[in-house]
Scaffold this motif. Structure first.
Motif, PDB file in Angstrom:
ATOM      1  N   LEU A   1      -9.991  27.368 -11.561  1.00  0.00           N
ATOM      2  CA  LEU A   1      -9.025  27.863 -12.544  1.00  0.00           C
ATOM      3  C   LEU A   1      -8.444  26.714 -13.369  1.00  0.00           C
ATOM      4  O   LEU A   1      -8.284  26.825 -14.591  1.00  0.00           O
ATOM      5  CB  LEU A   1      -7.904  28.629 -11.835  1.00  0.00           C
ATOM      6  N   ALA A   2      -8.136  25.601 -12.697  1.00  0.00           N
ATOM      7  CA  ALA A   2      -7.617  24.430 -13.407  1.00  0.00           C
ATOM      8  C   ALA A   2      -8.633  23.920 -14.421  1.00  0.00           C
ATOM      9  O   ALA A   2      -8.284  23.519 -15.544  1.00  0.00           O
ATOM     10  CB  ALA A   2      -7.255  23.332 -12.404  1.00  0.00           C
TER      11      ALA A   2
ATOM     12  N   ALA B   1      -7.905  23.658 -18.421  1.00  0.00           N
ATOM     13  CA  ALA B   1      -8.102  22.403 -19.148  1.00  0.00           C
ATOM     14  C   ALA B   1      -9.053  22.603 -20.322  1.00  0.00           C
ATOM     15  O   ALA B   1      -8.835  22.071 -21.418  1.00  0.00           O
ATOM     16  CB  ALA B   1      -8.633  21.335 -18.194  1.00  0.00           C
ATOM     17  N   ASP B   2     -10.109  23.378 -20.105  1.00  0.00           N
ATOM     18  CA  ASP B   2     -11.075  23.631 -21.170  1.00  0.00           C
ATOM     19  C   ASP B   2     -10.430  24.387 -22.323  1.00  0.00           C
ATOM     20  O   ASP B   2     -10.654  24.075 -23.497  1.00  0.00           O
ATOM     21  CB  ASP B   2     -12.257  24.424 -20.604  1.00  0.00           C
ATOM     22  N   GLU B   3      -9.610  25.393 -22.004  1.00  0.00           N
ATOM     23  CA  GLU B   3      -8.962  26.197 -23.041  1.00  0.00           C
ATOM     24  C   GLU B   3      -7.900  25.407 -23.810  1.00  0.00           C
ATOM     25  O   GLU B   3      -7.684  25.631 -24.992  1.00  0.00           O
ATOM     26  CB  GLU B   3      -8.312  27.437 -22.415  1.00  0.00           C
ATOM     27  N   ARG B   4      -7.231  24.457 -23.137  1.00  0.00           N
ATOM     28  CA  ARG B   4      -6.099  23.748 -23.739  1.00  0.00           C
ATOM     29  C   ARG B   4      -6.401  22.284 -24.014  1.00  0.00           C
ATOM     30  O   ARG B   4      -5.481  21.490 -24.205  1.00  0.00           O
ATOM     31  CB  ARG B   4      -4.871  23.851 -22.826  1.00  0.00           C
ATOM     32  N   ILE B   5      -7.666  21.920 -24.077  1.00  0.00           N
ATOM     33  CA  ILE B   5      -8.024  20.501 -24.186  1.00  0.00           C
ATOM     34  C   ILE B   5      -7.475  19.850 -25.450  1.00  0.00           C
ATOM     35  O   ILE B   5      -7.071  18.684 -25.437  1.00  0.00           O
ATOM     36  CB  ILE B   5      -9.556  20.325 -24.079  1.00  0.00           C
TER      37      ILE B   5
ATOM     38  N   GLU C   1      -2.095  37.400 -22.107  1.00  0.00           N
ATOM     39  CA  GLU C   1      -3.425  37.378 -22.719  1.00  0.00           C
ATOM     40  C   GLU C   1      -4.193  36.129 -22.284  1.00  0.00           C
ATOM     41  O   GLU C   1      -5.393  36.195 -22.000  1.00  0.00           O
ATOM     42  CB  GLU C   1      -3.313  37.413 -24.242  1.00  0.00           C
ATOM     43  N   PHE C   2      -3.490  34.983 -22.219  1.00  0.00           N
ATOM     44  CA  PHE C   2      -4.132  33.750 -21.789  1.00  0.00           C
ATOM     45  C   PHE C   2      -4.638  33.890 -20.351  1.00  0.00           C
ATOM     46  O   PHE C   2      -5.763  33.492 -20.029  1.00  0.00           O
ATOM     47  CB  PHE C   2      -3.146  32.581 -21.883  1.00  0.00           C
TER      48      PHE C   2
ATOM     49  N   ILE D   1      -8.526  33.542 -18.857  1.00  0.00           N
ATOM     50  CA  ILE D   1      -8.897  32.631 -17.774  1.00  0.00           C
ATOM     51  C   ILE D   1      -9.528  33.399 -16.618  1.00  0.00           C
ATOM     52  O   ILE D   1     -10.577  32.992 -16.075  1.00  0.00           O
ATOM     53  CB  ILE D   1      -7.669  31.843 -17.276  1.00  0.00           C
ATOM     54  N   LEU D   2      -8.931  34.527 -16.237  1.00  0.00           N
ATOM     55  CA  LEU D   2      -9.455  35.287 -15.104  1.00  0.00           C
ATOM     56  C   LEU D   2     -10.820  35.898 -15.418  1.00  0.00           C
ATOM     57  O   LEU D   2     -11.690  35.963 -14.544  1.00  0.00           O
ATOM     58  CB  LEU D   2      -8.469  36.377 -14.692  1.00  0.00           C
TER      59      LEU D   2
END
Length: 297
Positions: free
Chosen positions: A135-136, A140-144, A281-282, A286-287
């Motif tokens: 999950l981390a 990280a990928d989404e918020r890089i 939504e975020f 992620i899930l």
């Protein structure tokens, strides 16, 4: 500990309380595990700036279990643009040497601890750690663009963040029962841990991270992962924010209440550049990516 990573060197960046806690833990019989052979061999090659991917791949392939798990980890949706991977050499080329080394460090941590003692708790521990790490990685990928933390770094922190629990389980025979770790949704209560065992799994995890040569900001993130408020405005704070949200999403997925979330939600979301109204939504994004990736694990 090795001469190149002594207790003296490890404690230099800590305050007096941190140094005293480490001294107390080591004198109390907590043993810090050495790095597995494959990690040590890889580190020596990287330190020598030996970047021949054929040699690095042969080193990883000497441990078939690590090699197999590496393929599974890079199956995470965070690496979707680089897939599929057909060889370790291809992973090293596409993901990067240092990044692959970080993933191998995380994978080999599963070798520590005595699986015969409290096997159900041990299995649950690694299932939780793997989920939080995955999950981390996705967060990280989404918020890089906002956080500048990379998926391999987030996975490394996710796997290592609670490793101190394993070492305290080994040191104290009653640790699992006293911390009630076999109960669904139950995890370590820091105040109870300190009062019952005069110990702190965050500090133990920090020790392991430093001894295994993890990046300093990840070690600091491990030490403070329950207390984002204690960290200033730097990379470790961002790492803790990613870990904290990954843990909360894990709890949500398990349909278990997270007792810490209300207290830390505001600083976590601020650090990640997320608004509270956009969080549901975020989390769904992620899930969705997490469950797609976990099908293959």
């Amino acid at each position: 500990m090795s001469a190149g990573n002594s207790v003296f060197e490890i404690t230099q960046s800590l305050d007096d309380m941190g140094k005293e806690r480490i001294k107390r833990l080591l004198e109390g019989g907590v043993k810090i595990p050495p790095q597995p052979r494959v990690v040590e061999d890889l580190r020596k090659l990287i330190v020598r700036k030996e970047m021949d991917v054929r040699l690095l791949a042969r080193t990883i392939n000497q441990d078939p279990g690590v090699a197999a798990m590496l393929f599974k980890v890079v199956g995470n949706a965070a690496y979707r643009q680089l897939q599929p991977f057909d060889s370790i050499e291809q992973i090293l080329h596409a993901v990067g040497v240092q990044q692959t080394y970080n993933l191998v460090q995380a994978i080999t941590l599963a070798s520590i601890g005595d699986k015969k003692k409290n096997p159900a708790v041990y299995e649950a521990f690694w299932a939780r750690s793997q989920a939080v790490g995955q999950l981390a990685m996705l967060i990280a990928d989404e918020r890089i663009a906002v956080c500048n933390i990379f998926p391999d770094q987030a996975y490394l922190a996710g796997i290592f963040h609670d490793c101190g629990v394993l070492l305290l389980m080994q040191r104290f025979p009653t640790y699992c029962s006293e911390m009630r770790l076999s109960e669904q949704g139950r995890w370590v209560d820091l105040a109870a841990e300190d009062s019952k065992f005069n110990a702190d799994h965050c500090v133990v995890g920090y020790l392991v991270g430093r001894h295994w040569h993890l990046p300093e900001f990840i070690c600091d993130g491990i030490r403070h992962h329950h207390h984002i408020q204690d960290i200033g405005d730097h990379q470790a704070r961002t790492m803790v924010a990613i870990l904290s949200l990954a843990i909360d999403i894990y709890y949500r997925d398990q349909r278990v209440a997270n007792p810490e979330w209300d207290e830390i939600k505001a600083p976590v979301l601020e650090e990640l550049g997320l608004y509270e109204e956009a969080l549901p939504e975020f989390v769904d994004v992620i899930l969705e990516r997490f469950h797609v990736a976990m099908v293959d694990l």
